[in-house]
Structure formats: structure tokens, C-alpha cells
Design a protein around this motif. Structure first.
Motif, mmCIF file in Angstrom:
data_model
loop_
_atom_site.group_PDB
_atom_site.id
_atom_site.type_symbol
_atom_site.label_atom_id
_atom_site.label_comp_id
_atom_site.label_asym_id
_atom_site.label_seq_id
_atom_site.Cartn_x
_atom_site.Cartn_y
_atom_site.Cartn_z
ATOM 1 N N GLN A 268 0.803 -1.223 0.000
ATOM 2 C CA GLN A 268 0.000 0.000 0.000
ATOM 3 C C GLN A 268 0.833 1.270 0.000
ATOM 4 O OE1 GLN A 268 0.624 -1.896 2.569
ATOM 5 N NE2 GLN A 268 0.431 -0.866 4.551
ATOM 6 N N ILE A 269 2.132 1.166 0.321
ATOM 7 C CA ILE A 269 2.961 2.378 0.402
ATOM 8 C C ILE A 269 3.861 2.537 -0.811
ATOM 9 C CG2 ILE A 269 2.904 2.337 2.925
ATOM 10 C CD1 ILE A 269 5.817 1.357 2.858
ATOM 11 N N LEU A 270 3.768 1.635 -1.785
ATOM 12 C CA LEU A 270 4.660 1.664 -2.938
ATOM 13 C C LEU A 270 3.882 1.772 -4.239
ATOM 14 C CD1 LEU A 270 6.995 -1.245 -1.797
ATOM 15 C CD2 LEU A 270 7.622 1.182 -1.876
ATOM 16 N N PRO A 271 4.416 2.484 -5.234
ATOM 17 C CA PRO A 271 3.780 2.522 -6.549
ATOM 18 C C PRO A 271 3.703 1.105 -7.143
ATOM 19 C CG PRO A 271 5.501 4.184 -6.384
ATOM 20 C CD PRO A 271 5.635 3.310 -5.185
ATOM 21 N N LYS A 272 2.668 0.856 -7.890
ATOM 22 C CA LYS A 272 2.436 -0.477 -8.435
ATOM 23 C C LYS A 272 3.577 -0.935 -9.329
ATOM 24 C CE LYS A 272 -1.059 -3.185 -10.930
ATOM 25 N NZ LYS A 272 -2.392 -3.131 -11.590
ATOM 26 N N ASN A 273 4.148 0.006 -10.111
ATOM 27 C CA ASN A 273 5.163 -0.405 -11.097
ATOM 28 C C ASN A 273 6.451 -0.902 -10.470
ATOM 29 O OD1 ASN A 273 5.674 2.399 -10.349
ATOM 30 N ND2 ASN A 273 7.211 2.432 -11.968
ATOM 31 N N ILE A 274 6.746 -0.512 -9.209
ATOM 32 C CA ILE A 274 8.006 -0.965 -8.599
ATOM 33 C C ILE A 274 7.805 -2.136 -7.636
ATOM 34 C CG2 ILE A 274 9.068 1.297 -8.886
ATOM 35 C CD1 ILE A 274 8.772 1.678 -5.822
ATOM 36 N N ARG A 275 6.598 -2.682 -7.618
ATOM 37 C CA ARG A 275 6.364 -3.891 -6.826
ATOM 38 C C ARG A 275 5.791 -5.025 -7.673
ATOM 39 N NH1 ARG A 275 0.818 -3.535 -5.542
ATOM 40 N NH2 ARG A 275 0.010 -1.400 -5.508
ATOM 41 N N SER A 276 5.769 -4.815 -8.981
ATOM 42 C CA SER A 276 5.246 -5.868 -9.857
ATOM 43 C C SER A 276 6.238 -7.025 -9.946
ATOM 44 C CB SER A 276 4.989 -5.312 -11.255
ATOM 45 O OG SER A 276 6.213 -5.006 -11.900
ATOM 46 N N GLU A 277 5.743 -8.208 -10.224
ATOM 47 C CA GLU A 277 6.606 -9.382 -10.366
ATOM 48 C C GLU A 277 7.609 -9.191 -11.499
ATOM 49 O OE1 GLU A 277 4.447 -12.991 -10.739
ATOM 50 O OE2 GLU A 277 3.358 -12.756 -8.840
ATOM 51 N N ALA A 278 7.160 -8.556 -12.576
ATOM 52 C CA ALA A 278 8.042 -8.351 -13.728
ATOM 53 C C ALA A 278 9.215 -7.449 -13.354
ATOM 54 C CB ALA A 278 7.267 -7.755 -14.883
ATOM 55 N N PHE A 279 8.938 -6.375 -12.612
ATOM 56 C CA PHE A 279 10.029 -5.479 -12.229
ATOM 57 C C PHE A 279 10.971 -6.138 -11.239
ATOM 58 C CE2 PHE A 279 11.708 -2.270 -9.215
ATOM 59 C CZ PHE A 279 12.616 -1.689 -10.081
ATOM 60 N N ILE A 280 10.423 -6.854 -10.260
ATOM 61 C CA ILE A 280 11.276 -7.531 -9.284
ATOM 62 C C ILE A 280 12.208 -8.511 -9.991
ATOM 63 C CG2 ILE A 280 11.332 -9.074 -7.307
ATOM 64 C CD1 ILE A 280 10.351 -6.305 -6.579
ATOM 65 N N ALA A 281 11.670 -9.254 -10.946
ATOM 66 C CA ALA A 281 12.497 -10.217 -11.687
ATOM 67 C C ALA A 281 13.566 -9.495 -12.494
ATOM 68 C CB ALA A 281 11.617 -11.062 -12.603
ATOM 69 N N ARG A 282 13.201 -8.359 -13.080
ATOM 70 C CA ARG A 282 14.144 -7.618 -13.909
ATOM 71 C C ARG A 282 15.279 -7.027 -13.087
ATOM 72 N NH1 ARG A 282 12.641 -1.866 -16.348
ATOM 73 N NH2 ARG A 282 14.782 -1.152 -16.619
ATOM 74 N N ILE A 283 14.961 -6.377 -11.973
ATOM 75 C CA ILE A 283 16.024 -5.745 -11.195
ATOM 76 C C ILE A 283 16.873 -6.799 -10.490
ATOM 77 C CG2 ILE A 283 14.732 -5.382 -9.039
ATOM 78 C CD1 ILE A 283 16.130 -2.594 -8.920
#
Length: 430
Positions: free
Chosen positions: A231-246
Motif C-alpha cells: 500500500q505504500i509503494l507505486p504499483k510499477n516498482i512492486r510488480s513481479e516483472a520489475f522484481i524479476a528484472r532488477i
């Protein structure tokens, strides 16, 4: 060991090391100090200290606000002053940061040049004793909320600030004018003596860099944090795709940290004197008649010649994501235009953008993946907050700042092609 008075290295005057000594010195010390700095003529003097209050805030030294009277008042002389000491003898952790003031003192002396290109608080006295790390800075007190000056804007509360974009335009303009003036040779020659370019200083704190394996661990920890507190983070930086990418990209970037530093250190075209932390709380803003918003900058600790990407990150890192998402190109173009008009020459915007990506990546991995632990320490009831703007987060400056700057870093990574940057650094090293 507590000391009372030490000789300044630059103006040679005995100066107080703490508030009690300052009070004892009274008008006599202030007269000597102001005459030594040149701001007070020898036929004038400080006659009385009419107000005195210690204030809190900041990470170093003790601070005072004082009011004084002069024998011969003048519109050019401020009665309301701000006093900052490098030392805090009652707090070992704050006192350990005493060396940060040395460059601030030197910058204040530099700013006394009549042709200085940007607004800074008028320096009344500034000196430092290198051997003991003891310094004092006396400047005009900025009248926030009075005489046309806007109120003070705390860090990472930009959503409460009117016209955020115009405020960042004013900040970027000031940074560019200072850097451009330095590059054009319009500043005093003491710049090279006081602020020589030291390529290894790409951050204000040095520590052993994390290994790629450690970065991978920290990404995993961030992923858990994003899962636990979505709830405290923007959706784009907590998505599974972004987590996998970073998780894939961050260790590869970290393995090239030495290359990143070499790129940022070796380009003299993008190196100039600047402010490393031009957040809104280190500035004051005003508007003359119908002209554009103007700003002055303060808190020049760690001022130095630096890669311009460092200065831009230092300014924008606490801005809301909308500034980064919608106005970054506009602000970089503004910086380049003001820099050129100040005499600094033409900036290659493509190169500046690349350096910004490299610097943000390097500094974000060095510091911002530690933010989840710090946020939890400052806001222990994070499970119960509604969103990032929940008062339990917002009333903690450290908590809200760590959360926003971490989000800015990760949002920037998500929006940019960082694999392209990794490929560039890999080819650069071959």
C-alpha cells in the motif's frame, strides 16, 4: 574534550566553539568578526545582542538564531542572523560529523565575491580550525513567510507545496548558473584551491561497496518488503516483472561499479562546482513582481567540483514521481540552457542523461536498497498505515524521506533501459 575558543585558519580571529562561548563573546566578538570578514566597516560596531535562541535540526553542530543592533544601522546590514557551529560537544554522533563544515565555511567565504552568480545567505563571518574540526558560520537569517519570501518547505512533502515544477525549475536554474559561472572562469581563483576536483568523491560518504551477491540479497529483501507493505509503494516498482528484472540487472550493474566511477570521474566537460543536496528544504523562494520564481541555496556542506549528474540527482531525488515521469527531459534541457547562458558552454544532453542513469544506478544500489530496514525502524506500525501519505509515515522525516527516495530510484530504474546502460559500461571497460 570540550574547547571554548580556537583560532580560525582563514581570518585568524579567535572564535567560539559553542553557544556558551558565543554568548560570552557578545557584541565585542561579533564586531571583531564582522570587521574581519569585511562586511562591517571599521567605524561601525555591534552594540547589543537583542535576541538569542538555540534551535534544533540538521545532522551536525549546534545552531542559534540571534538578533543584533548596530551603532550605525544600514539597509545593507541584517539584524536577524543565523549561527551554526560545527561542534556538538553533548552528542558524540553529531559531533563526529564536524568535518562537514570545512567546505561550507570555505564556500561562505567564496560567496562574499560581489559578482557571485546565485543568491546565498549573506555571510557575516565564517571560519574553521582544521586541526580540531571546529568551525562557525554566521549568516543572515532567511525570513521564511515574510517580506515576499515563501514559507520553508520540508523535505519530501512536495505534495503540500504549490507549483512543484516551478520550484524545481528555480532550483535547477540556480545550480546551472553556479556551475556555468565556474566553468566560464567567472568565480574567484580560490575555487581551485578550496574546491579542487577530487575524482574519488562521487558520494559524500564512502564505504566499502556491496558485492553483486549482496545486492542480490538486498533485492530479495526489497521484494519481501514490497509484498508485505504494497500500500505504500507505486504499483510499477512492486510488480513481479520489475522484481524479476532488477534481480537480474542490479548485480550486473554492481559488478561494473568501478567502470561507472571511471566514466563519471573522467569527463571534465560535465564537472563543475555545485551543490550536492539542493532539496527544497535547503533553499528559499521568492518572486520579483511578475517575474519567474527565484531561489537561493544554503547548507553548502560538502560543496565541491562534481559530476553534474550528482548535482541533478541531489536536487531531484526527493521530488515526487510526477516530476521524474513528466518533466525530467524539460529540466535537463533547462539546466543545459542556463549553463550555456552562464558561460559554461554547450552540454551534450544525451551524455548528461547517460551520466544521470549511471549515477542514479550507482548511488541507488549503494544506499537505497537499505531503506526498507530504516523505514521499519522509523515507522514500526507500518502494517497499519493506509498509504504513503499516512501521518504515521509523514511525521517521520527520516521515514518519509527514505521511502520516497527509494521509490524515486526504483521508479527511475523501472522507466529506463538499464540493460542498455549495463551494456554501455561493459563495452567501455573492454
Amino acid at each position: 574534550m570540550k574547547i571554548d575558543w580556537v583560532p580560525g585558519d582563514h581570518l585568524g580571529l579567535q572564535m567560539p566553539a559553542h553557544t556558551e562561548a558565543f554568548i560570552k563573546g557578545g557584541p565585542e566578538f561579533l564586531t571583531q568578526a564582522f570587521q574581519a570578514s569585511g562586511i562591517l566597516p571599521n567605524d561601525n560596531c555591534v552594540t547589543d545582542v537583542t535576541g538569542f535562541q538555540e534551535i534544533s535540526g540538521g545532522s551536525t553542530g549546534r545552531k542559534l538564531i540571534v538578533s543584533v543592533d548596530y551603532e550605525k544601522p544600514s539597509p545593507e546590514l541584517h539584524n536577524d542572523l543565523f549561527v551554526k557551529f560545527s561542534r556538538d560537544f553533548d552528542d558524540v554522533h553529531r559531533d563526529a560529523a564536524k568535518t562537514q563544515m570545512e567546505l561550507e565555511v570555505l564556500f561562505a567565504l567564496l560567496s562574499r565575491d560581489p559578482g557571485f552568480p546565485i543568491a546565498v545567505p549573506t555571510c557575516y563571518y565564517s571560519d574553521y580550525h582544521h586541526q580540531s574540526g571546529t568551525g562557525i558560520l554566521i549568516t543572515q537569517r532567511i525570513p521564511y513567510g515574510f517580506h515576499g519570501v515563501e514559507k520553508l518547505y520540508p523535505k519530501c512533502l512536495d505534495y503540500q507545496m504549490p507549483e512543484p515544477l516551478n520550484h524545481y525549475k528555480a532550483l535547477i536554474t540556480a545550480l546551472a548558473r553556479l556551475s556555468g559561472a565556474h566553468k566560464a572562469g567567472r568565480l574567484s581563483s580560490v575555487v581551485e584551491e578550496y574546491f579542487p576536483f577530487e575524482p574519488e568523491k562521487l558520494s559524500v560518504s564512502q564505504r566499502k561497496p556491496y558485492t553483486p551477491e549482496k545486492i542480490c540479497e538486498k533485492v530479495v529483501q526489497y521484494a519481501q518488503f514490497s509484498h508485505d507493505y504494497p500500500q505504500i509503494l507505486p504499483k510499477n516498482i512492486r510488480s513481479e516483472a520489475f522484481i524479476a528484472r532488477i534481480k537480474e540487472e542490479a548485480p550486473k550493474f554492481q559488478a561494473l561499479e568501478a567502470v561507472a566511477k571511471k566514466i563519471l570521474q573522467s569527463d571534465s566537460e560535465l564537472t563543475a562546482l555545485c551543490h550536492w543536496n539542493a532539496h527544497v528544504d535547503n533553499a528559499w523562494f521568492w518572486r520579483d513582481a511578475s517575474g519567474p520564481l527565484e531561489c537561493g541555496l544554503m547548507d553548502w556542506g560538502n560543496a565541491s567540483q562534481m559530476n553534474l549528474a550528482m548535482a541533478i540527482w541531489g536536487c531531484l531525488s526527493a521530488a515526487e514521481l510526477t516530476i521524474w515521469d513528466n518533466h525530467l527531459d524539460e529540466l535537463l534541457e533547462l539546466f543545459a540552457e542556463e549553463y550555456k547562458q552562464a558561460g559554461g558552454g554547450t552540454i551534450d544532453l544525451q551524455k548528461l542523461n547517460l551520466h544521470l542513469k549511471i549515477y542514479v544506478g550507482m548511488m541507488g544500489l549503494a544506499w537505497m536498497l537499505d531503506a526498507p530496514k530504516l523505514i521499519l525502524a522509523k515507522v514500526p506500525d507500518l502494517n497499519h498505515v493506509d498509504d504513503r501519505l499516512d501521518p504515521r509515515i509523514q511525521r517521520s522525516e527520516r521515514g518519509r524521506s527514505q521511502l520516497l527516495i527509494m521509490s524515486v530510484f526504483l521508479n527511475f530504474w523501472q522507466k529506463q533501459n538499464m540493460q542498455e546502460v549495463i551494456d554501455y559500461m561493459t563495452n567501455y571497460s573492454n
